[in-house]
Scaffold this active site. Structure first.
Site, mmCIF file in Angstrom:
data_model
loop_
_atom_site.group_PDB
_atom_site.id
_atom_site.type_symbol
_atom_site.label_atom_id
_atom_site.label_comp_id
_atom_site.label_asym_id
_atom_site.label_seq_id
_atom_site.Cartn_x
_atom_site.Cartn_y
_atom_site.Cartn_z
ATOM 1 N N ASN A 80 -1.493 -5.088 -2.964
ATOM 2 C CA ASN A 80 -2.792 -5.749 -2.786
ATOM 3 C C ASN A 80 -2.878 -6.453 -1.424
ATOM 4 O OD1 ASN A 80 -5.368 -7.369 -3.387
ATOM 5 N ND2 ASN A 80 -5.170 -5.976 -5.116
ATOM 6 N N ARG A 81 -3.750 -7.457 -1.308
ATOM 7 C CA ARG A 81 -4.180 -7.915 0.025
ATOM 8 C C ARG A 81 -3.497 -9.194 0.502
ATOM 9 N NH1 ARG A 81 -8.132 -5.566 -2.729
ATOM 10 N NH2 ARG A 81 -9.395 -3.990 -1.675
ATOM 11 N N HIS A 106 -1.860 -3.248 0.550
ATOM 12 C CA HIS A 106 -0.841 -2.340 0.009
ATOM 13 C C HIS A 106 0.257 -1.982 1.018
ATOM 14 C CE1 HIS A 106 -3.077 -2.211 -3.606
ATOM 15 N NE2 HIS A 106 -3.861 -1.190 -3.372
ATOM 16 N N HIS A 176 0.718 2.218 -8.688
ATOM 17 C CA HIS A 176 -0.739 2.315 -8.609
ATOM 18 C C HIS A 176 -1.256 3.535 -9.384
ATOM 19 C CE1 HIS A 176 -4.725 1.715 -7.083
ATOM 20 N NE2 HIS A 176 -4.353 0.833 -6.179
ATOM 21 N N SER A 177 -0.763 3.728 -10.609
ATOM 22 C CA SER A 177 -1.256 4.864 -11.393
ATOM 23 C C SER A 177 -2.686 4.640 -11.866
ATOM 24 C CB SER A 177 -0.353 5.097 -12.616
ATOM 25 O OG SER A 177 0.834 5.708 -12.196
ATOM 26 N N ASP A 248 -12.091 -5.271 -10.264
ATOM 27 C CA ASP A 248 -11.061 -5.084 -9.236
ATOM 28 C C ASP A 248 -10.475 -6.481 -9.011
ATOM 29 O OD1 ASP A 248 -9.426 -4.266 -7.201
ATOM 30 O OD2 ASP A 248 -11.028 -3.667 -5.818
ATOM 31 N N GLU A 313 -2.308 -2.694 -12.259
ATOM 32 C CA GLU A 313 -1.273 -2.902 -11.242
ATOM 33 C C GLU A 313 -0.646 -4.272 -11.490
ATOM 34 O OE1 GLU A 313 -3.514 -2.104 -7.458
ATOM 35 O OE2 GLU A 313 -4.926 -1.466 -8.979
HETATM 36 C C1 BGC Z 1 -7.438 -2.607 -4.878
HETATM 37 C C2 BGC Z 1 -8.737 -1.893 -4.620
HETATM 38 C C3 BGC Z 1 -8.443 -0.682 -3.773
HETATM 39 C C4 BGC Z 1 -7.468 0.192 -4.520
HETATM 40 C C5 BGC Z 1 -7.058 1.410 -3.717
HETATM 41 C C6 BGC Z 1 -6.556 -1.678 -5.638
HETATM 42 O O1 BGC Z 1 -5.330 -2.311 -5.868
HETATM 43 O O2 BGC Z 1 -7.598 -3.838 -5.552
HETATM 44 O O3 BGC Z 1 -9.662 -2.753 -3.989
HETATM 45 O O4 BGC Z 1 -9.617 0.029 -3.500
HETATM 46 O O5 BGC Z 1 -6.313 -0.532 -4.837
HETATM 47 O O6 BGC Z 1 -6.550 1.044 -2.494
#
Ligand code: BGC
Length: 349
Positions: A80-81, A106, A176-177, A248, A313
């Site tokens: 994530n971010r 990611h 990330h499945s 999300d 996730e």
């Molecule tokens: C994020 C989404 C993103 C996706 C694919 C998720 O973990 O929260 O915002 O679009 O992953 O990258």
């Protein structure tokens, strides 16, 4: 079993060989790729004993290399971010690639999902994959040694994430499945039910960075504490859902961090398949595949689009390197990262 448990799956442009590994225990079968330590398929029996592949994926390495949806991949060094691609650790500021609007997502431009992992161990029902992320890779401090173990245990798939570092670093590993319990390629998941063992979530801004507070889900469409069709509240005029284009969001899993405890429950009436998710991690990103490219071709004849799957996730909270109030994602030099997530399958009564 007539399929070879280890077979080639193409070569990267730099000449690295990628392999597909097949695990099977007579109940579940899964296919993994050494590219991204990816879960490429997971075949589960439905209520009539028919095999259903519940994971979205692709047929070729080229598609895995060029996708940006992280289908089935292990994500790291930080899932994530991270806001602005910056964080401060031990008094020093680190700068990471910005690859999602103004933020780092990611693990950056060439995160763990796009690297070829080594096969450490392989048996019929267990695979251990490893990766060494050198000091400074994607801007992160310290050499991080990572091991991911996929294991079939009865009707469950467990994924264990282990890591060690020689300098303090953020570490947040997930898978990330994209799940569709009616079978991959069967269209939207809006009528499949979800329940999250989460009485709080972390509301986020318009770029999906948490505001830093934990908010109760109760009385909002984020309340998924009881089984709810995924589509029931998805398009309600609730600001958090509008900002995320659907779910999300990071949900705060109830119960003690570090203990394997229930995180999510999902069910599909058509196949009868129930999937329970357990994890030792503090949070779970419930993502309704809002950004899957419409019309994109998937495995076999499958065609994917937004909301054709859901992701669970398991993770440290997004942007936790910058959020002192969140559980710490910092792995100390000499310390050990050891987390497990388990997806358990059964048939609805
Ligand atoms: C994020 C989404 C993103 C996706 C694919 C998720 O973990 O929260 O915002 O679009 O992953 O990258």
């Amino acid at each position: 079993m007539n399929e070879s448990i280890r077979c080639p799956f193409g070569t990267t442009p730099s000449g690295e060989q990628v392999e597909q590994l097949t695990l099977s225990n007579g109940i579940l079968t899964c296919r993994l790729l050494t590219f991204g330590a990816t879960l490429r398929s997971l075949v589960v029996p439905d209520k009539d004993g028919r095999p259903v592949d519940v994971i979205l994926g692709y047929d070729t390495l080229e598609e895995y290399r060029t996708q940006d949806g992280y289908l089935g991949a292990v994500v790291g060094r930080f899932a994530n971010r991270i806001a602005g691609g910056r964080f401060t650790l031990n008094g020093r500021e680190y700068t990471l690639a910005v690859n999602n609007g103004p933020n780092h997502l990611h693990g950056g431009l060439v995160g763990f999902s796009y690297q070829v992992w080594a096969v450490e161990e392989l048996t019929a029902d267990r695979a251990v994959l490893s990766l060494v992320s050198p000091d400074g890779q994607e801007g992160y401090p310290g050499t991080l040694r990572v091991r991911v173990t996929y294991r079939l245990e009865g009707s469950a798939l467990s994924i264990r994430y282990e890591a060690e570092t020689d300098r303090d670093t953020p570490c947040n590993l997930t898978n990330h499945s994209y799940f569709n319990l009616a079978g991959q390629g069967s269209g939207p998941v809006l009528d499949q039910e979800i329940a999250l063992h989460a009485s709080q979530y972390t509301p986020a801004d318009g770029t999906s960075i948490p505001l830093g507070v934990l908010e109760p889900v109760s009385g909002t469409p984020m309340d998924l504490t009881r089984p709810t069709p995924i589509g029931a509240h998805l398009d309600e005029p609730f600001p958090q859902l509008e900002l995320g284009h659907g779910y999300d969001h990071n949900f705060v899993i109830d119960g003690p961090i570090g203990q394997l405890r229930p995180a999510a429950w999902a069910r599909c009436a058509a196949t009868g398949i129930v999937m329970e998710t357990e994890t030792t991690l503090p949070g779970v990103q419930f993502y309704t595949a809002n950004f899957l490219e419409p019309g994109r071709k998937g495995k076999g004849d499958a065609v994917y689009g937004p909301r054709h799957a859901f992701c669970l996730e398991t993770q440290f909270f997004p942007d936790s390197p910058n959020q002192p109030g969140f559980p710490s994602c910092i792995l100390r030099a000499g310390g050990r990262y050891d987390h497990t997530t388990c997806y358990r399958f059964s048939i609805a009564e």
